[in-house]
Structure formats: C-alpha cells, structure tokens
Motif scaffolding. Structure first.
Motif, PDB file in Angstrom:
ATOM      1  N   ILE A   1       1.763   9.540   7.097  1.00  0.00           N
ATOM      2  CA  ILE A   1       3.072   9.934   6.857  1.00  0.00           C
ATOM      3  C   ILE A   1       3.100  10.676   5.374  1.00  0.00           C
ATOM      4  O   ILE A   1       2.556   9.739   4.500  1.00  0.00           O
ATOM      5  N   GLU A   2       3.792  11.695   5.228  1.00  0.00           N
ATOM      6  CA  GLU A   2       3.856  12.429   3.825  1.00  0.00           C
ATOM      7  C   GLU A   2       4.576  11.793   2.841  1.00  0.00           C
ATOM      8  O   GLU A   2       3.967  11.336   1.979  1.00  0.00           O
ATOM      9  N   HIS A   3       5.622  11.666   2.892  1.00  0.00           N
ATOM     10  CA  HIS A   3       6.671  10.879   2.136  1.00  0.00           C
ATOM     11  C   HIS A   3       7.422   9.771   2.387  1.00  0.00           C
ATOM     12  O   HIS A   3       7.526   8.799   1.881  1.00  0.00           O
TER      13      HIS A   3
ATOM     14  N   TYR B   1       0.843  -1.193   0.022  1.00  0.00           N
ATOM     15  CA  TYR B   1      -0.046  -0.133   0.011  1.00  0.00           C
ATOM     16  C   TYR B   1       0.957   1.224  -0.027  1.00  0.00           C
ATOM     17  O   TYR B   1       0.617   2.284  -0.731  1.00  0.00           O
ATOM     18  N   ALA B   2       1.928   1.212   0.811  1.00  0.00           N
ATOM     19  CA  ALA B   2       2.837   2.400   1.039  1.00  0.00           C
ATOM     20  C   ALA B   2       3.659   2.652  -0.420  1.00  0.00           C
ATOM     21  O   ALA B   2       3.580   3.880  -0.778  1.00  0.00           O
ATOM     22  N   ARG B   3       4.207   1.413  -1.135  1.00  0.00           N
ATOM     23  CA  ARG B   3       4.448   1.692  -2.506  1.00  0.00           C
ATOM     24  C   ARG B   3       3.617   2.295  -3.318  1.00  0.00           C
ATOM     25  O   ARG B   3       3.950   2.918  -4.327  1.00  0.00           O
ATOM     26  N   MET B   4       2.254   1.675  -3.369  1.00  0.00           N
ATOM     27  CA  MET B   4       1.121   2.268  -4.320  1.00  0.00           C
ATOM     28  C   MET B   4       1.063   3.801  -4.033  1.00  0.00           C
ATOM     29  O   MET B   4       0.909   4.526  -5.078  1.00  0.00           O
ATOM     30  N   LEU B   5       1.179   4.327  -2.737  1.00  0.00           N
ATOM     31  CA  LEU B   5       1.122   5.905  -2.767  1.00  0.00           C
ATOM     32  C   LEU B   5       2.314   6.390  -2.953  1.00  0.00           C
ATOM     33  O   LEU B   5       2.431   7.640  -2.641  1.00  0.00           O
TER      34      LEU B   5
END
Length: 432
Positions: A333-335, A292-296
């Motif tokens: 978390i933004e980035h 999910y984090a990689r997708m974002l």
C-alpha cells in the motif's frame, strides 16, 4: 543494585513526606475546642507510610519536623512568641507520629497489601491509639481521655480517613499493575516476534545446509572424475584445487551446523508455552503491523475476522507465516488503504486457512509467476536498495513442508490482492 534502588526510593518518599505532612497538617479543625487538631497531615502520613517501609525512625523524624514547623509558624504569627510555650503546646504531636509509626510497624501493615480490609482496619486502630497517646499528653488526666465521647469521634474520623486513603492508594496500585501488565505484554510480544524471526532464519539455514552438502558432494565427485581423466597434464593440480574447495565448503557446513544446532535448541524444546490461542496470535500480528505502518508513514486500517479465536496454534510457525504476508500487504500500500486478515477452519476441522488481502496496486501476471522465486522483489527503499526477496520464498517453502497450499488471487471484492494459505490442522497444531 536492586537494594540501592530500594533504599533510594525509600529515601525519596521519606523526603517528600517530611515536606508534605507538616504543610498538610495546617489544613485542620479542632473537634474538642482545645489544642488537639484533626488535619490532613495524618491522611498524608498514612498514605506515605503505605509506600514506605514503616519504622519508628520515620515517625520520629516526621513528628520532629511537624513540631518545628508549627513552632516556626507561631514565631511568625505571634507577637508575644515564647519558644518554650510553643514547643510545649505542639510537642504532643511528636508522640502521635512516633506512636503511629511504631504501631504501623508492629502490626506489619505493609505486609498485608494483598488484604486491603485488614490494612484499613489495622491502620484505623493505629491512628486511634496514636490519637489517644497524643491526647494523654494534652489532657490533665488519663480518665478524661478514656471516654466514649472522646474515643467515638476519633474512631469515626480515623475509620473514614484510613479507608479514604486506602481506596486512593489501591487505585494507584491498580493503575501500576495495569501499566506493568501492559509493559510485560509488550515485552512478551517483542520476544515472540524475535523468536519467530529466529525460527524463520533457522528454516533458511536448514535449506542452506542442504545446499552446502550438495555442493560438497558435487565438488568431491568432480575431483574424482578429474583424477581419472587420461592425458591431461594439469589435471592433478586442478583436482587438488577442487578437493581444497570441497574441504573449505565442508568447513562452512560445519560452522553452519553449529549455528543451526544452537538455534534449534532455542526454539525446538516444544511444550505448552509454544502454543497460543489463534485470536491472540492474530492480535499480536496486527498490533505489530500497525506500528510498522505508522513507522512507514502510512495510514492503514486493519480488518480482522477469526472464526475460532481459542484454537491453540504453534506460535512461531503461525507468526512467521502470517506476519510475512501482512507485512507484504502493508508495504504494498502506497499511502493509505486497508488490510484484511481472515482466519477460518473448515467444517471437518482438518484445514486452517489464512487470507491476507490489501487494496494496494495489485500484482501483474509476470510478477505473479516470479513472486515465490528466491531473491525476486518488487520493493525498494528510499535509496533504491532492493529488499532481500526471501519472505515469500520462505512462506512457500514452509507451507510446502507442512503439506499445505498457498494461492494468489486478484480483484476479490474491493481488494486488489489476496494471499491464501491452507494448512493441515494437525501440522499447524503439532508444529511444522
């Protein structure tokens, strides 16, 4: 369809074998200083036969193609080429491949893949006998073939070659098994997360059913009150409208009840498969949130600590609660940042605690007060559309139903926000 795919695969393997075996057969040496050769063709043939359903037809086709290929090479390389002489010279190779395939089928080698030692021994025996068949067509007499000086080298070469091919074949099968297991794990994880989401939706639906029941009752009570009002000229019309609204809400309730019954049947047949070690559940959550984090487009490092990884917890309750908190941490978390997930059990084994922390921007005092209210959200997509705002509301409701506690703390060590859930061990294990 499966039968068609199997025949298609067998045909493809046979096609590749008819090309590879004749070419590999030209990498050769002659152990007896005559036309009999030892080549990589036999190695390739044995390898393909392990994949192919062995049959005499496959061996005959391969033998015929090998003979024609060698005759073709003679026609290119020899100036005084004679078709009949070349065919007579190479024809015994046909009987080798035919005999090998026939013995392979007779020994039912491809039914013994779970017993590799037997595969190697029977493959070796088939190659030895097939070589003797070929030699019997080349030698002037059978007695000149049945000699230790002839059988010995053939047996040694066949043994080395067969077990070399078998080891390579088993390496491929092992890799296939690992890949299949990995694919099955991914499918199982997707299914678990899907059912976890259904479990979450069923909780919301159950709450909606209660609300609809309350609305129906209030509408009916209002209808009765309006009927009893004295002197209102339009009270009967308003009362009938109120009764009609109550009936429509009741129909909505019945439809939702049918949906809820279907969902409940899917997820409420409790058995041993509904429980999984806590360590595995946490791993599933982390792997899903990493994707999910990689997708974002975010670079997020996950830090995990599980006190009792083998504690059997209810899958869907644990996944739905903890996954919601971890997903919120990822979105906060933004980035770039870090998310910590800690699962502990107290000394009395009465409480299970989950702590999810992130080093995002944190939560203001005002947001902290409104955070668990239905519909409240601080998250918006790129188009400015807000999220549903029901994730934390759901978590709070389930935790309360399980007689647990949920807390929010700030500035814990190097983390900006920490969500902590404490659940009774019995409630979590026996499904809330």
């Amino acid at each position: 369809m499966k039968l068609y795919m199997r025949y298609r695969e067998s045909f493809f393997i046979l096609f590749i074998m008819l090309i590879a075996v004749p070419i590999a057969g030209e990498l050769k040496f002659h152990p007896f200083q005559d036309d009999f050769r030892v080549s990589f063709g036999t190695t390739a043939f044995f390898f393909f036969m392990l994949w192919l359903r062995p049959s005499l037809l496959a061996g005959c086709l391969t033998g015929a193609v090998v003979v024609l290929f060698r005759v073709f090479l003679d026609g290119i390389n020899q100036e005084d080429f004679l078709w009949s002489a070349s065919l007579h010279q190479h024809m015994p190779a046909f009987f080798f491949y035919a005999a090998f395939a026939g013995l392979f089928s007779l020994f039912r080698v491809n039914h013994l893949h779970h017993r590799p030692l037997w595969v190697g021994l029977l493959g070796t025996l088939a190659e030895i006998l097939a070589n003797l068949v070929e030699l019997s067509f080349r030698a002037p007499s059978l007695m000149s073939v049945v000699q230790l000086s002839v059988i010995g080298p053939i047996a040694v070469i066949a043994l080395i070659r067969c077990f070399f091919v078998l080891s390579f074949f088993n390496m491929i099968k092992l890799r296939q098994a690992i890949w299949t297991k990995e694919e099955q794990r991914h499918r199982n994880e997707r299914m678990l997360m899907l059912i976890s989401n259904l479990y979450e939706e069923s909780i919301h639906l159950k709450k909606t059913l209660q609300q609809v029941e309350d609305i129906t009752r209030d509408c009916y009570e209002l209808y009765r009150d309006m009927k009893e009002l004295p002197g209102e000229p339009q009270k009967d019309r308003f009362a009938r409208q109120m009764l009609m609204i109550a009936g429509q809400v009741h129909e909505v309730k019945k439809d939702n009840q049918r949906i809820y019954a279907g969902l409940s049947k899917l997820i409420s047949d409790e058995n041993e498969r509904d429980y999984m070690p806590l360590g595995e559940l946490i791993s599933i959550i982390v792997r899903g949130q990493e994707k999910y984090a990689r997708m974002l487009g975010k670079e997020i490092r996950f830090e995990v600590n599980v006190d009792i990884p083998y504690l059997a917890c209810h899958i869907y309750t644990t996944l739905s609660l903890v996954n919601n908190l971890v997903a919120n941490a990822v979105e906060a978390i933004e980035h770039k940042g870090m998310v910590s997930l800690v699962a502990t059990v107290d000394e009395t084994l009465e409480w299970v605690q989950f702590s999810v922390a992130d080093d995002g921007p944190g939560i203001s005092i005002k947001e902290k007060e409104l955070l668990f209210m239905p519909g409240y959200t601080t998250k918006y997509d790129v188009s400015g559309k807000p999220s549903t705002g029901i994730g934390l509301c759901y978590v709070k409701e389930v935790v309360d139903n399980l007689n647990g506690q949920i807390e929010i703390s700030e500035q814990a060590e190097h983390f900006a926000t920490v969500f902590t859930i404490r659940l009774p061990h019995v409630s979590l294990v026996q499904k809330g």
